[in-house]
Design a protein around this motif. Structure first.
Motif, mmCIF file in Angstrom:
data_model
loop_
_atom_site.group_PDB
_atom_site.id
_atom_site.type_symbol
_atom_site.label_atom_id
_atom_site.label_comp_id
_atom_site.label_asym_id
_atom_site.label_seq_id
_atom_site.Cartn_x
_atom_site.Cartn_y
_atom_site.Cartn_z
ATOM 1 N N PRO A 1 17.795 45.874 30.960
ATOM 2 C CA PRO A 1 15.717 47.502 31.658
ATOM 3 C C PRO A 1 16.615 48.237 32.633
ATOM 4 C CG PRO A 1 14.947 45.580 31.254
ATOM 5 C CD PRO A 1 16.288 44.699 31.084
ATOM 6 N N ASP A 2 17.271 46.987 33.886
ATOM 7 C CA ASP A 2 18.004 48.548 34.965
ATOM 8 C C ASP A 2 18.941 49.096 34.510
ATOM 9 O OD1 ASP A 2 16.453 47.301 37.024
ATOM 10 O OD2 ASP A 2 16.632 45.708 36.489
ATOM 11 N N ILE B 1 17.498 52.137 32.331
ATOM 12 C CA ILE B 1 17.598 52.684 33.094
ATOM 13 C C ILE B 1 18.767 54.095 33.911
ATOM 14 C CG2 ILE B 1 16.782 53.444 35.686
ATOM 15 C CD1 ILE B 1 14.446 51.165 35.094
ATOM 16 N N ALA C 1 15.017 56.088 28.038
ATOM 17 C CA ALA C 1 14.402 54.701 28.041
ATOM 18 C C ALA C 1 12.745 55.289 28.719
ATOM 19 C CB ALA C 1 14.884 53.892 29.224
ATOM 20 N N ASN C 2 12.234 56.093 29.511
ATOM 21 C CA ASN C 2 10.558 56.261 29.864
ATOM 22 C C ASN C 2 10.064 55.474 28.868
ATOM 23 O OD1 ASN C 2 10.532 56.338 32.773
ATOM 24 N ND2 ASN C 2 10.553 58.176 33.051
ATOM 25 N N TRP D 1 12.265 41.651 39.041
ATOM 26 C CA TRP D 1 12.203 42.058 39.559
ATOM 27 C C TRP D 1 10.634 41.808 39.891
ATOM 28 C CZ3 TRP D 1 12.400 42.031 34.469
ATOM 29 C CH2 TRP D 1 13.629 42.513 33.428
ATOM 30 N N LYS E 1 8.120 47.190 30.866
ATOM 31 C CA LYS E 1 8.119 48.034 30.258
ATOM 32 C C LYS E 1 8.678 49.359 30.971
ATOM 33 C CE LYS E 1 5.008 52.122 28.943
ATOM 34 N NZ LYS E 1 3.496 52.774 28.736
ATOM 35 N N ILE E 2 9.529 50.166 31.146
ATOM 36 C CA ILE E 2 10.465 51.315 31.729
ATOM 37 C C ILE E 2 9.513 52.099 31.578
ATOM 38 C CG2 ILE E 2 12.281 52.445 32.095
ATOM 39 C CD1 ILE E 2 13.679 50.856 30.113
ATOM 40 N N ASP E 3 8.752 52.718 33.136
ATOM 41 C CA ASP E 3 7.686 53.747 33.220
ATOM 42 C C ASP E 3 8.527 54.154 34.541
ATOM 43 O OD1 ASP E 3 5.701 55.156 33.549
ATOM 44 O OD2 ASP E 3 4.197 53.579 34.257
ATOM 45 N N ALA F 1 11.440 55.009 35.778
ATOM 46 C CA ALA F 1 12.914 54.577 36.082
ATOM 47 C C ALA F 1 12.773 54.019 36.705
ATOM 48 C CB ALA F 1 13.491 55.580 36.729
ATOM 49 N N LYS F 2 11.268 52.437 36.575
ATOM 50 C CA LYS F 2 11.694 51.288 37.303
ATOM 51 C C LYS F 2 10.684 50.398 35.935
ATOM 52 C CE LYS F 2 9.486 53.402 41.901
ATOM 53 N NZ LYS F 2 8.354 53.505 42.705
ATOM 54 N N VAL F 3 11.009 49.081 36.468
ATOM 55 C CA VAL F 3 9.841 47.939 35.869
ATOM 56 C C VAL F 3 9.162 47.629 36.565
ATOM 57 C CG1 VAL F 3 11.188 45.563 34.609
ATOM 58 C CG2 VAL F 3 12.979 47.302 35.159
#
Length: 384
Positions: free
Chosen positions: A255-256, A259, A266-267, A278, A373-375, A377-379
């Protein structure tokens, strides 16, 4: 007489050399991973995780009084090459055990060689159900098959409000198996399965498949492929104006990395994964997770790789525990010991259960599965 003396001297030298070799001998573990080709990023992550485990074990005195030596070979993301690599590791390098081979098609290609030479392999990533159900007693898998991943996904489904899903999967055993296993679970929950589109592993343009999916009445796209191709899928879906919910399977999404490389595309995407670096305190073994992540950072590796590299770390630790239990580094002894091996991995308890035809069962461990979830630009770990 002179010839006799010379012969004795030669034998003595040879004996000394052999004794020296025996004294310096390491315990070899074969590593069969894709270091070039479409899956190179993932294979490299796994190898780097394996190196951390080997270094950790060696720093504590090694195994049975000897150091571990990883014999690392590149299967080039190619099934034929994966089989050749396995044979080379077994016959030329004389490894008593292998870890590999990342992709399901790669692992399936290796399996006849394991049967032929009676050498066990720890499967760290592959998820095709066929790997543990075809009758190969030299297979021990720590990654979840698609069926286990799909079963873990079942209780999450109501929260995602899915009514109909299309699939876009890599055209190999991994992708097709995921579509089949997730499709069964969706249908059992009265969720319709629409299109099942495939993409070749080297393909870079998926716009034709995505355009077909855009035109359907599905609300969700289930995607299975490696991170490099997934990045392209997300970017192309955004470019086509697709607004459907995207859920990826297979635990190889990084996921990173998504992003970083897919950006806004990816959002809002969801990803099934088997490790949550994480949130170390949310993992089954927080102290070891923190040690592993500390080592990963110390070596200058990108944090994004942690979601896959942990498999290499856990894989080598599992093999080492089996060798220790066996008391010797011999293939049959290691295979027998793997059935008795139990340890706490970074994604849960590692303990092998029997799967497949009676008398020829493979070993399957049952790790944890997370939905992230990628929200913005964060996991995040959504509260489901």
């Amino acid at each position: 007489m002179a010839k006799h003396t010379k012969l004795l001297a030669t034998i003595a030298l040879l004996s000394t050399g052999l004794a020296g070799q025996a004294f310096a001998q390491t315990i070899k573990i074969g590593v069969n991973e894709p270091l070039t080709g479409p899956f190179a990023a993932s294979g490299t992550y796994v190898v780097n995780g394996a190196k951390i485990a080997a270094d950790e074990i060696n720093s504590k005195g090694g195994l049975l009084g000897k150091k571990i030596e990883l014999v690392i070979e590149d299967n080039k993301s190619n099934p034929t090459e994966a089989a050749a690599v396995a044979e080379k590791l077994i016959t030329a390098d004389k490894v008593p055990v292998i870890m590999g081979a990342w992709g399901s098609s790669l692992t399936l290609a290796v399996m006849p060689k394991l049967m032929e030479y009676k050498v066990p392999m720890l499967v760290e990533t592959s998820s095709s159900g066929k790997i543990t159900t075809t009758g190969n007693p030299y297979i021990f898998r720590i990654s979840p098959p698609s069926s286990v991943e799909a079963a873990a996904f079942k209780p999450i489904l109501p929260k995602l409000s899915m009514k109909k899903a299309d699939f876009l999967v890599i055209n190999n055993d991994w992708g097709r198996g995921a579509a089949e296993d997730f499709g069964k679970v969706l249908k059992a929950e009265n969720i319709q399965v629409g299109l099942i589109e495939t993409m070749d592993q080297a393909a870079q343009d998926m716009s034709a498949q995505l355009s077909k999916i855009k035109a359907t009445d599905s609300d969700t796209i289930m995607v299975t492929t490696a991170v490099e191709q997934l990045t392209l899928v997300l970017k192309q879906a955004t470019a086509l104006g697709i607004k459907k919910q995207i859920v990826t399977t297979g635990g190889s999404q990084n996921p990173d990395q998504l992003i970083e490389q897919a950006g806004l595309a990816a959002n809002g995407t969801y990803h099934l994964t088997t490790f949550a670096p994480w949130y170390p305190d949310e993992t089954p073994n927080p102290p070891v997770t923190k040690y592993f992540l500390g080592e990963w950072k110390k070596r200058g590796f990108n944090f994004a790789g942690a979601t896959e590299s942990f498999r290499g770390y856990d894989g080598i630790r599992t093999i080492a525990a089996a060798i220790e239990k066996a008391g010797k580094a011999e293939p049959e002894a290691i295979a027998a010991a793997l059935w008795q091996t139990e340890l706490l991995g970074l994604n849960g308890k590692i303990k092998f259960e029997k799967q497949g035809p009676s008398g020829k069962e493979s070993g399957q461990s049952m790790p944890n599965v997370y939905l992230i979830k990628i929200d913005n630009a964060k996991v995040v770990l959504p509260k489901l």
